[in-house]
Design a protein around this motif. Structure first.
Motif, mmCIF file in Angstrom:
data_model
loop_
_atom_site.group_PDB
_atom_site.id
_atom_site.type_symbol
_atom_site.label_atom_id
_atom_site.label_comp_id
_atom_site.label_asym_id
_atom_site.label_seq_id
_atom_site.Cartn_x
_atom_site.Cartn_y
_atom_site.Cartn_z
ATOM 1 N N PRO A 36 0.804 -1.235 0.000
ATOM 2 C CA PRO A 36 0.000 0.000 0.000
ATOM 3 C C PRO A 36 0.836 1.284 0.000
ATOM 4 O O PRO A 36 0.280 2.380 -0.077
ATOM 5 C CB PRO A 36 -0.811 -0.097 1.304
ATOM 6 N N SER A 37 2.153 1.158 0.099
ATOM 7 C CA SER A 37 3.014 2.344 0.180
ATOM 8 C C SER A 37 3.540 2.738 -1.199
ATOM 9 O O SER A 37 4.361 2.017 -1.776
ATOM 10 C CB SER A 37 4.206 2.070 1.103
ATOM 11 N N PRO A 38 3.092 3.874 -1.737
ATOM 12 C CA PRO A 38 3.622 4.303 -3.039
ATOM 13 C C PRO A 38 5.149 4.368 -3.067
ATOM 14 O O PRO A 38 5.776 3.857 -4.000
ATOM 15 C CB PRO A 38 2.992 5.692 -3.227
ATOM 16 N N VAL A 39 5.744 4.960 -2.046
ATOM 17 C CA VAL A 39 7.205 5.102 -2.026
ATOM 18 C C VAL A 39 7.902 3.746 -2.146
ATOM 19 O O VAL A 39 8.835 3.578 -2.943
ATOM 20 C CB VAL A 39 7.667 5.828 -0.734
ATOM 21 N N MET A 40 7.443 2.779 -1.385
ATOM 22 C CA MET A 40 8.118 1.480 -1.404
ATOM 23 C C MET A 40 7.838 0.706 -2.696
ATOM 24 O O MET A 40 8.689 -0.035 -3.182
ATOM 25 C CB MET A 40 7.721 0.657 -0.170
ATOM 26 N N ARG A 41 6.669 0.903 -3.269
ATOM 27 C CA ARG A 41 6.375 0.256 -4.552
ATOM 28 C C ARG A 41 7.245 0.846 -5.665
ATOM 29 O O ARG A 41 7.747 0.128 -6.532
ATOM 30 C CB ARG A 41 4.886 0.432 -4.904
ATOM 31 N N TYR A 42 7.400 2.160 -5.638
ATOM 32 C CA TYR A 42 8.246 2.803 -6.655
ATOM 33 C C TYR A 42 9.701 2.365 -6.490
ATOM 34 O O TYR A 42 10.405 2.126 -7.473
ATOM 35 C CB TYR A 42 8.155 4.333 -6.564
ATOM 36 N N LEU A 43 10.134 2.265 -5.244
ATOM 37 C CA LEU A 43 11.508 1.817 -5.002
ATOM 38 C C LEU A 43 11.711 0.401 -5.548
ATOM 39 O O LEU A 43 12.737 0.109 -6.171
ATOM 40 C CB LEU A 43 11.829 1.857 -3.503
ATOM 41 N N ALA A 44 10.725 -0.454 -5.342
ATOM 42 C CA ALA A 44 10.817 -1.832 -5.850
ATOM 43 C C ALA A 44 10.926 -1.843 -7.378
ATOM 44 O O ALA A 44 11.700 -2.623 -7.949
ATOM 45 C CB ALA A 44 9.608 -2.646 -5.390
ATOM 46 N N LEU A 45 10.178 -0.963 -8.036
ATOM 47 C CA LEU A 45 10.270 -0.871 -9.503
ATOM 48 C C LEU A 45 11.685 -0.482 -9.933
ATOM 49 O O LEU A 45 12.240 -1.050 -10.878
ATOM 50 C CB LEU A 45 9.287 0.184 -10.037
ATOM 51 N N ILE A 46 12.243 0.504 -9.241
ATOM 52 C CA ILE A 46 13.601 0.976 -9.561
ATOM 53 C C ILE A 46 14.615 -0.155 -9.364
ATOM 54 O O ILE A 46 15.470 -0.409 -10.224
ATOM 55 C CB ILE A 46 13.968 2.202 -8.681
ATOM 56 N N VAL B 5 8.673 5.143 -15.517
ATOM 57 C CA VAL B 5 7.680 6.150 -15.113
ATOM 58 C C VAL B 5 6.271 5.655 -15.448
ATOM 59 O O VAL B 5 5.335 5.790 -14.654
ATOM 60 C CB VAL B 5 7.957 7.505 -15.810
ATOM 61 N N LYS B 6 6.143 5.050 -16.622
ATOM 62 C CA LYS B 6 4.837 4.524 -17.049
ATOM 63 C C LYS B 6 4.385 3.392 -16.120
ATOM 64 O O LYS B 6 3.226 3.341 -15.693
ATOM 65 C CB LYS B 6 4.938 4.020 -18.496
ATOM 66 N N GLN B 7 5.305 2.510 -15.783
ATOM 67 C CA GLN B 7 4.974 1.408 -14.864
ATOM 68 C C GLN B 7 4.520 1.956 -13.509
ATOM 69 O O GLN B 7 3.552 1.469 -12.920
ATOM 70 C CB GLN B 7 6.200 0.506 -14.653
ATOM 71 N N ALA B 8 5.221 2.974 -13.035
ATOM 72 C CA ALA B 8 4.877 3.571 -11.738
ATOM 73 C C ALA B 8 3.508 4.254 -11.801
ATOM 74 O O ALA B 8 2.708 4.161 -10.866
ATOM 75 C CB ALA B 8 5.959 4.568 -11.322
ATOM 76 N N PHE C 173 6.070 13.923 -11.925
ATOM 77 C CA PHE C 173 5.579 12.817 -11.097
ATOM 78 C C PHE C 173 6.257 12.947 -9.725
ATOM 79 O O PHE C 173 7.269 12.309 -9.446
ATOM 80 C CB PHE C 173 5.973 11.507 -11.799
ATOM 81 N N ASN C 174 5.678 13.804 -8.884
ATOM 82 C CA ASN C 174 6.349 14.180 -7.633
ATOM 83 C C ASN C 174 6.673 13.009 -6.713
ATOM 84 O O ASN C 174 7.755 12.942 -6.131
ATOM 85 C CB ASN C 174 5.507 15.207 -6.873
ATOM 86 N N ALA C 175 5.722 12.099 -6.541
ATOM 87 C CA ALA C 175 5.949 11.001 -5.593
ATOM 88 C C ALA C 175 7.073 10.078 -6.065
ATOM 89 O O ALA C 175 7.847 9.558 -5.253
ATOM 90 C CB ALA C 175 4.659 10.204 -5.380
ATOM 91 N N LEU C 176 7.178 9.890 -7.365
ATOM 92 C CA LEU C 176 8.257 9.054 -7.908
ATOM 93 C C LEU C 176 9.603 9.775 -7.788
ATOM 94 O O LEU C 176 10.611 9.171 -7.404
ATOM 95 C CB LEU C 176 7.973 8.705 -9.374
ATOM 96 N N HIS C 177 9.607 11.050 -8.111
ATOM 97 C CA HIS C 177 10.846 11.834 -7.999
ATOM 98 C C HIS C 177 11.328 11.840 -6.543
ATOM 99 O O HIS C 177 12.521 11.654 -6.265
ATOM 100 C CB HIS C 177 10.599 13.261 -8.493
ATOM 101 N N TYR C 178 10.401 12.037 -5.636
ATOM 102 C CA TYR C 178 10.700 12.006 -4.194
ATOM 103 C C TYR C 178 11.353 10.674 -3.816
ATOM 104 O O TYR C 178 12.354 10.632 -3.093
ATOM 105 C CB TYR C 178 9.381 12.212 -3.446
ATOM 106 N N THR C 179 10.791 9.587 -4.327
ATOM 107 C CA THR C 179 11.320 8.252 -4.018
ATOM 108 C C THR C 179 12.745 8.090 -4.535
ATOM 109 O O THR C 179 13.620 7.580 -3.831
ATOM 110 C CB THR C 179 10.420 7.163 -4.640
ATOM 111 N N ARG C 180 12.967 8.539 -5.763
ATOM 112 C CA ARG C 180 14.311 8.417 -6.348
ATOM 113 C C ARG C 180 15.333 9.226 -5.541
ATOM 114 O O ARG C 180 16.433 8.747 -5.252
ATOM 115 C CB ARG C 180 14.279 8.889 -7.808
#
Length: 289
Positions: free
Chosen positions: A57-67, A91-94, A123-130
């Motif tokens: 359920p955590s966007p940050v952790m899901r995006y990190l997993a994609l990376i 970015v599209k996957q996220a 994509f602020n939440a993804l950029h934040y995660t990176r």
């Protein structure tokens, strides 16, 4: 009374005062508050911080997993864009993950979403995660590629995404600049007060009440804002808390959601959040009101 006896009596009085619940702190003692404000992440008391079993359920952790997965599929690294951003495919996957997150129920248009975008800049939440992943020492950029550190690769293979939850969280609280994504003219470093604010918001879910409690506990914060501004200092502080703490910290992590649509509503609406299970699974306070 001798000097020693006087000193002992004084110390006893100071100790009593420091360990007595303070009404301005919502019942937290000065000693407890000092720990929450100044202790390093690993030495915080009256709260237990755990890594939840399920981080989907955590966007940050899901995006990190994609990376991480993108890099692991290419022997530990992948090509960045010419601007140094994450590739469009990632970015599209996220972006496609948005319907899986609780915040999706409050989204209006993808074009103004913090949880989707055509590239990393939008994509602020993804950029934040990176950025957090770099600050945490999980990834680094070199020669036009993003690399996952060898030690992080081993951690990921051994423990999965859970291995990075606390390091990322600590980086978000202690190293990341909370004002990075906004253009507020007046600045207050809210990171110092994050645990007090978290304790309060998980208690009552009201951003307005939280702002009042922060003002009562730390009135000097209002001095950062001009009294002759269009908004009162309290309102400016409230906007900072809502943007930096609620939306771009707790909501990015999946700890709560807030209905952004009310901002565009003609009807006045209270700023209420919806606490998500992830928050209670992560933070357990052992402090009573």
């Amino acid at each position: 009374l001798s000097i020693d006896e006087l000193n002992a009596a004084l110390q006893h009085k100071v100790h009593d005062r420091n360990n007595h619940p303070h009404p301005d702190f919502c019942g937290v003692t000065p000693t407890q508050m000092a720990n929450w404000l100044y202790a390093p992440f690993a030495e915080l008391q009256w709260v237990t911080i755990s890594t939840p079993d399920e981080l989907s359920p955590s966007p940050v952790m899901r995006y990190l997993a994609l990376i991480l997965d993108e890099a692991m599929n290419q022997e530990g690294s992948f090509k960045a864009t010419s601007k140094g951003n994450l590739p469009t495919k990632l970015v599209k996957q996220a972006s496609e993950l948005l319907p899986e997150f609780a915040v999706a129920q409050f989204e209006r248009e993808i074009s103004i979403s913090e949880f989707a975008g055509s590239n990393e800049d939008k994509f602020n939440a993804l950029h934040y995660t990176r950025v957090l992943a770099e600050i945490s020492g999980i990834i680094y950029r070199r020669s036009g590629r993003y690399h996952v550190k060898k030690s992080a690769q081993k951690q990921y293979q051994a423990s999965g995404i859970q291995a990075f939850f606390k390091p990322m969280l600590e980086a978000a609280i202690s190293q990341y600049n909370w004002g990075y994504l906004d253009g507020f003219e007046f600045d207050v470093d809210l990171r110092t007060f994050w645990l007090f604010m978290l304790w309060r918001i998980q208690n009552h879910s009201s951003v307005d009440q939280l702002t009042e409690e922060v003002v009562t506990a730390f009135p000097d914060l209002l001095l950062a804002f001009p009294t002759k501004d269009y908004f009162l200092p309290e309102r400016n502080l409230g906007m900072l808390i809502e943007t930096r703490f609620i939306e771009r910290f707790l909501q990015f992590w999946g700890f709560l959601i807030i209905d952004q649509r009310r901002v565009f509503s003609t009807e006045p609406a209270a700023s209420m959040v919806k606490i998500q299970p992830l928050l209670k699974q992560t933070f357990k306070f052992t402090i009573s009101e």
